[in-house]
Design an enzyme around this catalytic site. Structure first.
Site, PDB file in Angstrom:
ATOM      1  N   HIS A  72       0.657  -1.176   0.101  1.00  0.00           N
ATOM      2  CA  HIS A  72       0.025   0.006  -0.045  1.00  0.00           C
ATOM      3  C   HIS A  72       0.999   1.426   0.070  1.00  0.00           C
ATOM      4  O   HIS A  72       0.523   2.417  -0.548  1.00  0.00           O
ATOM      5  CB  HIS A  72      -1.134  -0.023   1.170  1.00  0.00           C
ATOM      6  N   ARG A  99     -10.792   2.666  -2.911  1.00  0.00           N
ATOM      7  CA  ARG A  99     -10.388   1.800  -1.801  1.00  0.00           C
ATOM      8  C   ARG A  99     -10.814   2.337  -0.537  1.00  0.00           C
ATOM      9  O   ARG A  99      -9.966   3.218  -0.172  1.00  0.00           O
ATOM     10  CB  ARG A  99      -8.948   1.448  -1.867  1.00  0.00           C
ATOM     11  N   ARG A 156     -15.657   0.490  -3.351  1.00  0.00           N
ATOM     12  CA  ARG A 156     -15.273  -0.941  -3.049  1.00  0.00           C
ATOM     13  C   ARG A 156     -15.306  -1.012  -1.403  1.00  0.00           C
ATOM     14  O   ARG A 156     -15.095   0.019  -0.631  1.00  0.00           O
ATOM     15  CB  ARG A 156     -13.895  -1.290  -3.224  1.00  0.00           C
ATOM     16  N   GLU A 213     -10.718 -12.118  -7.148  1.00  0.00           N
ATOM     17  CA  GLU A 213      -9.310 -12.329  -6.520  1.00  0.00           C
ATOM     18  C   GLU A 213      -9.374 -13.530  -6.107  1.00  0.00           C
ATOM     19  O   GLU A 213      -8.013 -14.177  -6.267  1.00  0.00           O
ATOM     20  CB  GLU A 213      -9.337 -11.484  -5.282  1.00  0.00           C
ATOM     21  N   ASN A 250      -3.808  -8.404  -8.402  1.00  0.00           N
ATOM     22  CA  ASN A 250      -2.975  -8.308  -7.360  1.00  0.00           C
ATOM     23  C   ASN A 250      -3.139  -9.673  -6.449  1.00  0.00           C
ATOM     24  O   ASN A 250      -2.108 -10.363  -6.242  1.00  0.00           O
ATOM     25  CB  ASN A 250      -2.985  -7.098  -6.788  1.00  0.00           C
ATOM     26  N   ASP A 251      -4.312  -9.883  -6.143  1.00  0.00           N
ATOM     27  CA  ASP A 251      -4.496 -10.825  -5.325  1.00  0.00           C
ATOM     28  C   ASP A 251      -4.918 -12.150  -5.827  1.00  0.00           C
ATOM     29  O   ASP A 251      -4.355 -13.116  -5.701  1.00  0.00           O
ATOM     30  CB  ASP A 251      -6.067 -10.463  -4.402  1.00  0.00           C
ATOM     31  N   ARG A 283       2.299 -11.481  -2.397  1.00  0.00           N
ATOM     32  CA  ARG A 283       2.505 -10.571  -3.444  1.00  0.00           C
ATOM     33  C   ARG A 283       3.400  -9.530  -2.644  1.00  0.00           C
ATOM     34  O   ARG A 283       4.192  -8.744  -3.279  1.00  0.00           O
ATOM     35  CB  ARG A 283       1.180  -9.862  -3.682  1.00  0.00           C
ATOM     36  N   CYS A 293      -8.817  -4.384 -12.424  1.00  0.00           N
ATOM     37  CA  CYS A 293      -8.498  -3.233 -11.604  1.00  0.00           C
ATOM     38  C   CYS A 293      -7.021  -3.460 -10.797  1.00  0.00           C
ATOM     39  O   CYS A 293      -6.624  -2.391 -10.126  1.00  0.00           O
ATOM     40  CB  CYS A 293      -9.635  -2.664 -10.649  1.00  0.00           C
TER      41      CYS A 293
HETATM   42  C1  PEP Z   1      -6.303  -6.280  -6.489  1.00  0.00           C
HETATM   43  O1  PEP Z   1      -5.999  -7.584  -5.671  1.00  0.00           O
HETATM   44  O2  PEP Z   1      -5.975  -6.576  -7.546  1.00  0.00           O
HETATM   45  C2  PEP Z   1      -6.889  -5.187  -6.123  1.00  0.00           C
HETATM   46  C3  PEP Z   1      -7.096  -4.383  -7.005  1.00  0.00           C
HETATM   47  O3  PEP Z   1      -6.969  -4.745  -4.661  1.00  0.00           O
HETATM   48  P1  PEP Z   1      -6.029  -4.682  -3.527  1.00  0.00           P
HETATM   49  O4  PEP Z   1      -4.401  -4.355  -4.313  1.00  0.00           O
HETATM   50  O5  PEP Z   1      -6.489  -3.269  -2.842  1.00  0.00           O
HETATM   51  O6  PEP Z   1      -5.859  -5.783  -2.624  1.00  0.00           O
HETATM   52 MG    MG Z   2      -7.149  -7.241  -3.695  1.00  0.00          MG
END
Ligand code: PEP
Ligand code: MG
Length: 571
Positions: free
Chosen positions: A191, A298, A334, A434, A457-458, A468, A505
């Site tokens: 983050h 977010r 979200r 995810e 990402n997840d 990750r 996303c």
């Molecule tokens: C993801 O997991 O791709 C996502 C957009 O959510 P975050 O990065 O906030 O976990």
């Molecule tokens: Mg995520």
């Protein structure tokens, strides 16, 4: 001596500045004793450092402005409280006066004592205070060693060099004039990285040798775009730096021309570009770049760095700002995705889970606290009276969860109407894809959702069983794995067959180099941070949709990353 170090780019950009090296969190100070006659002077030195740290935090608080002021302000208030804690102060004085320790060593002993107390507590909230304690002790330690007249505010033009950086700290450093950050650990998906991109602050992470080589005041060239940090640069480096800067300037000017251009491929296929936006600045930028809407807001950022939960009214005002900022374009909000790497101070997310990424996070956490979830749903629904709003649910793993969400959403809607609140005609509901189980079982939730958004990402971390945020696994963690591409192709095809809009996303969609892959697999809706929106638009405008779609079969037959890279090279 000149030295070039490699790292991982977490927020692109280039900076030239002096190094400001921060002590690693645990102070490693040698034991030092003083004589009885030195006690008064040592106490005076310690008190001066404490006063300087207090003034520094006060000045920082006053200088804050913009959307992050609230969030970062809370963080600073907490540190001021720790600094004024009578137990900390009394303990330090006793160690110097009675124990005859030097101020540095007293600081270290007192830190270790308090950390042991915090760590031994049964309460997650107190256990997590150790990190804050370390920030405060680190500041006092730095103040002890600041030379007479040296200005802490003089950070302008400095590049921060440290082990790791917390999201709220980043904004505070930038407010003090820091032009770039390099850390020895960290990941581009953390983050802090997401926030650095939002702040347009160059950030290079995972530079293993960093703290062994960089010294305070060293000249540095940080090229976070190329993933390089040059210590003590020579004339050739400086020349190259100026050339790179000019090149980046030219590229920016070139891209700026695309601000109002349609996002259309060479052969005339319209693609939608949504923005991932967290702050008011992001929203304004997204709007200015002609984004089709906000594809991911977010909300957990509203819950971080504070000790109590935001009220319905507070949430409503933040979400309403977003909706109004998009002036009639859709805002996808979200619901709370706390947990795993997004720990909060309110004690909501568990900190001691053995497997946080597989634990109580996202919609699981919201459903475990229905009252809290309802407050958030009410705040979102109320904003739908001001413009088109979509609700996106994170970490969905199956139908049961979506059914419960629908039920709570209906209850919240009915409550609001009874109370006489204005609620917009529709607030579409979507699920984040995810968890592989739901990616493979879209048919199980299709009747409950209006759209889906793939969080790569997840999804990548769960599909490849690869954390990750794990520096050592950076090579393995790749959205260009054949299994990821195959799964994405299935998800996009499912969306087309069932008339369900599918967006991506995750950070995969923010990298212009992935555009040919995603178009070939059938993606039409991208959602990404505004900082790379124009680059992605350019890549889309350069692409020939029909020919990429024809090549999808070859792409899906690739058996490894190397073959996928070769496929991309031929685009
Ligand atoms: C993801 O997991 O791709 C996502 C957009 O959510 P975050 O990065 O906030 O976990
Ligand atoms: Mg995520």
């Amino acid at each position: 001596m000149r030295r070039a170090l490699r790292g991982v780019s977490a927020s692109r950009g280039i900076a030239l500045g002096r190094a400001r090296v921060l002590q690693p969190r645990a102070l490693s100070v040698e034991e030092s004793r003083i004589g009885a006659d030195e006690v008064p002077a040592e106490l005076a030195r310690l008190r001066a450092a404490l006063d300087a740290t207090r003034a520094e935090l006060r000045a920082l608080r006053e200088r804050l402005h913009g959307a992050l002021a609230h969030e970062v302000g809370e963080f600073i208030d907490l540190h001021t409280m720790i600094l004024d804690d009578p137990e900390l102060l009394q303990g330090l004085e006793d160690l110097v006066r009675t124990g005859r320790y030097g101020a540095d060593y007293a600081l270290r002993l007192q830190r270790d004592r308090l950390a042991a107390v915090f760590e031994g507590m049964d309460d997650d909230y107190f256990r997590s205070r150790v990190e804050d304690l370390d920030h405060v002790i680190g500041r006092v330690h730095a103040a002890l060693h600041r030379r007479e007249g040296e200005e802490i505010a003089g950070l302008a033009g400095e590049i921060l060099v440290c082990e790791s950086v917390a999201p709220a700290e980043l904004a505070a450093w930038q407010a003090r004039g820091v032009v770039g950050v390099a850390t020895s650990t960290g990941s581009p998906l953390s983050h802090s990285a997401i926030l650095a991109r939002s702040l347009h602050l160059p950030l290079l992470v995972n530079v293993p040798e960093l703290l062994a080589h960089a010294n305070d005041g060293d000249a540095l060239i940080l090229d976070a775009s190329l993933g390089e940090l040059v210590l003590d640069p020579g004339p050739t480096d400086l020349k190259r730096y100026h050339a790179r800067q000019a090149e980046i300037g030219r590229e920016r000017a070139e891209l700026a021309r695309l601000r109002r251009q349609p996002t259309r491929t060479r052969d005339g296929v319209d693609i939608r570009l949504y923005a991932n936006a967290e702050s008011r600045e992001d929203v304004a930028e997204a709007h200015g770049l002609g984004a089709d809407g906000v594809g991911l807001y977010r909300t957990e950022f509203l819950f971080l760095q504070r000790n109590e939960l935001p009220t319905e009214e507070e949430q409503f005002l933040a979400y309403r700002d977003l909706v109004l900022g998009m002036a009639g374009r859709v805002a996808t909000i979200r619901t709370l995705d706390l947990g795993a790497d997004k720990a909060d101070r309110t004690g909501l997310a568990l900190r001691s889970e053995p497997n946080p990424a597989l634990g109580l996070r996202g919609v699981r956490l919201s459903l475990a606290h229905p009252a809290l979830f309802t407050t958030q749903l009410r705040a979102i629904l109320r904003t739908s009276a001001y413009g088109p709003v979509r609700i996106l649910v994170p970490m969905v793993s199956g139908r049961e969860e979506m059914l419960k969400v629908c039920e709570l959403l209906e209850q919240a809607r009915a409550q609001l109407r009874t109370e006489g609140h204005q609620v917009g005609p529709v607030a579409e509901l979507g699920a984040m894809i995810e968890v592989p189980a739901v990616a493979l079982g879209l048919g199980d939730i299709v009747d409950l959702v209006d759209f889906v958004s793939v969080g790569t990402n997840d999804l990548v971390q769960y599909l490849l069983a690869t954390d990750r945020n794990h520096e050592a696994l950076a090579e393995l963690y790749s959205p260009r794995h054949p299994a990821v591409l195959r799964l994405l192709a299935e998800i996009f095809a499912f969306g087309r067959r069932n008339g369900i809009p599918v967006a991506v996303c995750g950070e995969m969609a923010a990298d212009a180099a992935n555009v040919p892959l995603l178009l070939a697999l059938g993606l039409r809706d991208f959602s990404l941070h505004p900082s790379t929106l124009l680059e992605v638009r350019k890549a889309i405008r350069d692409a020939d949709h029909a020919s990429l779609r024809r090549r999808a079969t070859t792409l899906l037959r690739c058996h490894d990353r190397a073959a996928i890279e070769r496929w991309l090279d031929r685009c």
